[in-house]
Design a protein around this motif. Structure first.
Motif, PDB file in Angstrom:
ATOM      1  N   HIS A  38       0.856  -1.184   0.000  1.00 56.27           N
ATOM      2  CA  HIS A  38       0.000   0.000   0.000  1.00 56.27           C
ATOM      3  C   HIS A  38       0.891   1.232   0.000  1.00 56.27           C
ATOM      4  O   HIS A  38       1.767   1.379   0.866  1.00 56.27           O
ATOM      5  CB  HIS A  38      -0.914   0.030   1.224  1.00 56.27           C
ATOM      6  N   ARG A  40       1.044   5.079   0.482  1.00 55.27           N
ATOM      7  CA  ARG A  40       0.353   6.245   1.025  1.00 55.27           C
ATOM      8  C   ARG A  40       0.789   7.510   0.302  1.00 55.27           C
ATOM      9  O   ARG A  40       1.942   7.642  -0.118  1.00 55.27           O
ATOM     10  CB  ARG A  40       0.640   6.409   2.521  1.00 55.27           C
ATOM     11  N   SER A  70      -4.971  10.288   3.737  1.00 55.50           N
ATOM     12  CA  SER A  70      -4.059   9.177   3.483  1.00 55.50           C
ATOM     13  C   SER A  70      -4.091   8.176   4.627  1.00 55.50           C
ATOM     14  O   SER A  70      -4.060   6.960   4.414  1.00 55.50           O
ATOM     15  CB  SER A  70      -2.637   9.718   3.292  1.00 55.50           C
ATOM     16  N   GLY A  71      -4.165   8.690   5.878  1.00 51.54           N
ATOM     17  CA  GLY A  71      -4.224   7.795   7.025  1.00 51.54           C
ATOM     18  C   GLY A  71      -5.505   6.979   7.056  1.00 51.54           C
ATOM     19  O   GLY A  71      -5.488   5.790   7.381  1.00 51.54           O
ATOM     20  N   ARG A  73      -7.294   6.118   4.432  1.00 49.94           N
ATOM     21  CA  ARG A  73      -7.197   5.138   3.346  1.00 49.94           C
ATOM     22  C   ARG A  73      -6.300   3.973   3.758  1.00 49.94           C
ATOM     23  O   ARG A  73      -6.615   2.803   3.508  1.00 49.94           O
ATOM     24  CB  ARG A  73      -6.646   5.817   2.094  1.00 49.94           C
ATOM     25  N   ALA A  74      -5.190   4.290   4.417  1.00 47.75           N
ATOM     26  CA  ALA A  74      -4.284   3.235   4.868  1.00 47.75           C
ATOM     27  C   ALA A  74      -4.959   2.328   5.884  1.00 47.75           C
ATOM     28  O   ALA A  74      -4.750   1.106   5.889  1.00 47.75           O
ATOM     29  CB  ALA A  74      -3.017   3.854   5.465  1.00 47.75           C
ATOM     30  N   SER A 112       3.307  -0.939   4.028  1.00 45.94           N
ATOM     31  CA  SER A 112       2.731   0.357   3.729  1.00 45.94           C
ATOM     32  C   SER A 112       3.839   1.392   3.752  1.00 45.94           C
ATOM     33  O   SER A 112       4.542   1.541   4.757  1.00 45.94           O
ATOM     34  CB  SER A 112       1.638   0.726   4.744  1.00 45.94           C
ATOM     35  N   ALA A 114       5.192   5.480   2.061  1.00 48.30           N
ATOM     36  CA  ALA A 114       4.764   6.751   1.480  1.00 48.30           C
ATOM     37  C   ALA A 114       5.499   7.000   0.174  1.00 48.30           C
ATOM     38  O   ALA A 114       6.671   6.637   0.020  1.00 48.30           O
ATOM     39  CB  ALA A 114       5.027   7.890   2.462  1.00 48.30           C
TER      40      ALA A 114
END
Length: 292
Positions: A38, A40, A70-71, A73-74, A112, A114
């Motif tokens: 994932h 971010r 973003s948080g 969605r994560a 996950s 960025a």
């Protein structure tokens, strides 16, 4: 021949859940490892896009909103991963490559990070045998599926596009679309592990689909060198649409995998005028293995 490492850019949507199921079915065939990634959004990437005329406070507010989104969605992605993996058996969660290598049977991991999704996914895909990507969302124009196109154009690896709903099988009956191009040849070469595993293989061809290059008998002879017997089938466009005819022929065969080259014509032309690749991406209800 086998696929050993699969990369799955995971989203917290129904399409992402179907893609995870598709990847797990594929992994079980070869006791492969599936790495769910994932990506971010990095809030710092928002600042250069803010443009001139915005105050520092406004830019900071935009960055904070991006960080929150973003948080969230994560969190959805992580919840989906835990829910799906908690409900399936026979898959070992591996926290490192060393653990996966020492494990008998299929394995699964999650990460996950960025960054810019299309860049990260395309670059990381180069270290895997294949990328499995979610089907473009029904309400999303396929032209905006940046991660999918990044893998196709910038990874050097095949991509397996999952259907909207999780399939029950992948690769037991395979249709390969042949039009004589380098892209279709690359797709068939990338699909060889699937083709060896399949119970039936059919080569689909049409005069309206053929480009300059070898005929369908040429690729059929190539597959014989790999001990793969394939039948050939001439398909007809439906209402002058080659893509619709191709999908119809694959459905008639009962295929649970379609293998084809992507964007034999330029992507720009297909996005403006339509094309076989675009039609298949938007309308396929089976897994599709593509190469560019």
């Amino acid at each position: 021949m086998a696929y050993r490492r699969l990369l799955l850019p995971l989203t917290g949507t129904a399409a992402g859940e179907a893609a995870l199921a598709t990847a797990l079915i594929t992994a079980r065939l070869w006791n492969a490892h599936v790495h769910c990634l994932h990506v971010r959004v990095d809030a710092r990437d928002v600042a250069p896009l803010a443009g001139e005329g915005l105050s520092g406070a406004m830019i900071e507010e935009m960055m904070a909103a991006t960080e929150r989104e973003s948080g969230e969605r994560a969190s959805r992605v992580r919840d989906l991963f835990q829910r799906v993996t908690g409900a399936v058996g026979g898959i070992t969660l591996a926290d490192s490559a060393e653990t996966a290598l020492k494990t008998d049977g299929p394995t699964l991991s999650f990460e996950s990070i960025a960054g810019r999704e299309e860049d990260v996914v395309a670059q990381q895909s180069r270290l895997y045998d294949m990328a499995v990507v979610p089907h473009p969302e029904a309400d999303e124009d396929v032209s905006s599926s940046d991660a999918l196109h990044a893998v196709l154009f910038d990874s050097g690896r095949p991509v397996l596009i999952a259907p909207r709903e999780a399939p029950t099988s992948v690769g037991t009956r395979i249709c390969c679309a042949w039009n004589g191009t380098a892209e279709s040849a690359a797709a068939i070469a990338a699909a060889l592990p699937f083709l060896h595993h399949a119970g039936a293989v059919r080569l689909l061809y049409a005069d309206e689909y053929q480009r300059r290059g070898p005929s369908v008998e040429g690729i059929r002879a190539y597959l014989r060198w790999h001990e793969i017997e394939a039948e050939t089938q001439l398909f007809k466009p439906q209402t002058k649409d080659v893509g619709a005819g191709l999908l119809g022929a694959a459905r008639d065969f009962g295929a649970d995998l379609l293998c084809m080259g992507a964007y034999s014509h330029s992507r720009l032309r297909q996005l403006i005028l339509g094309g076989v690749t675009r039609h298949v991406l938007e309308n396929s209800d089976m897994p599709v293995l593509m190469c560019r």
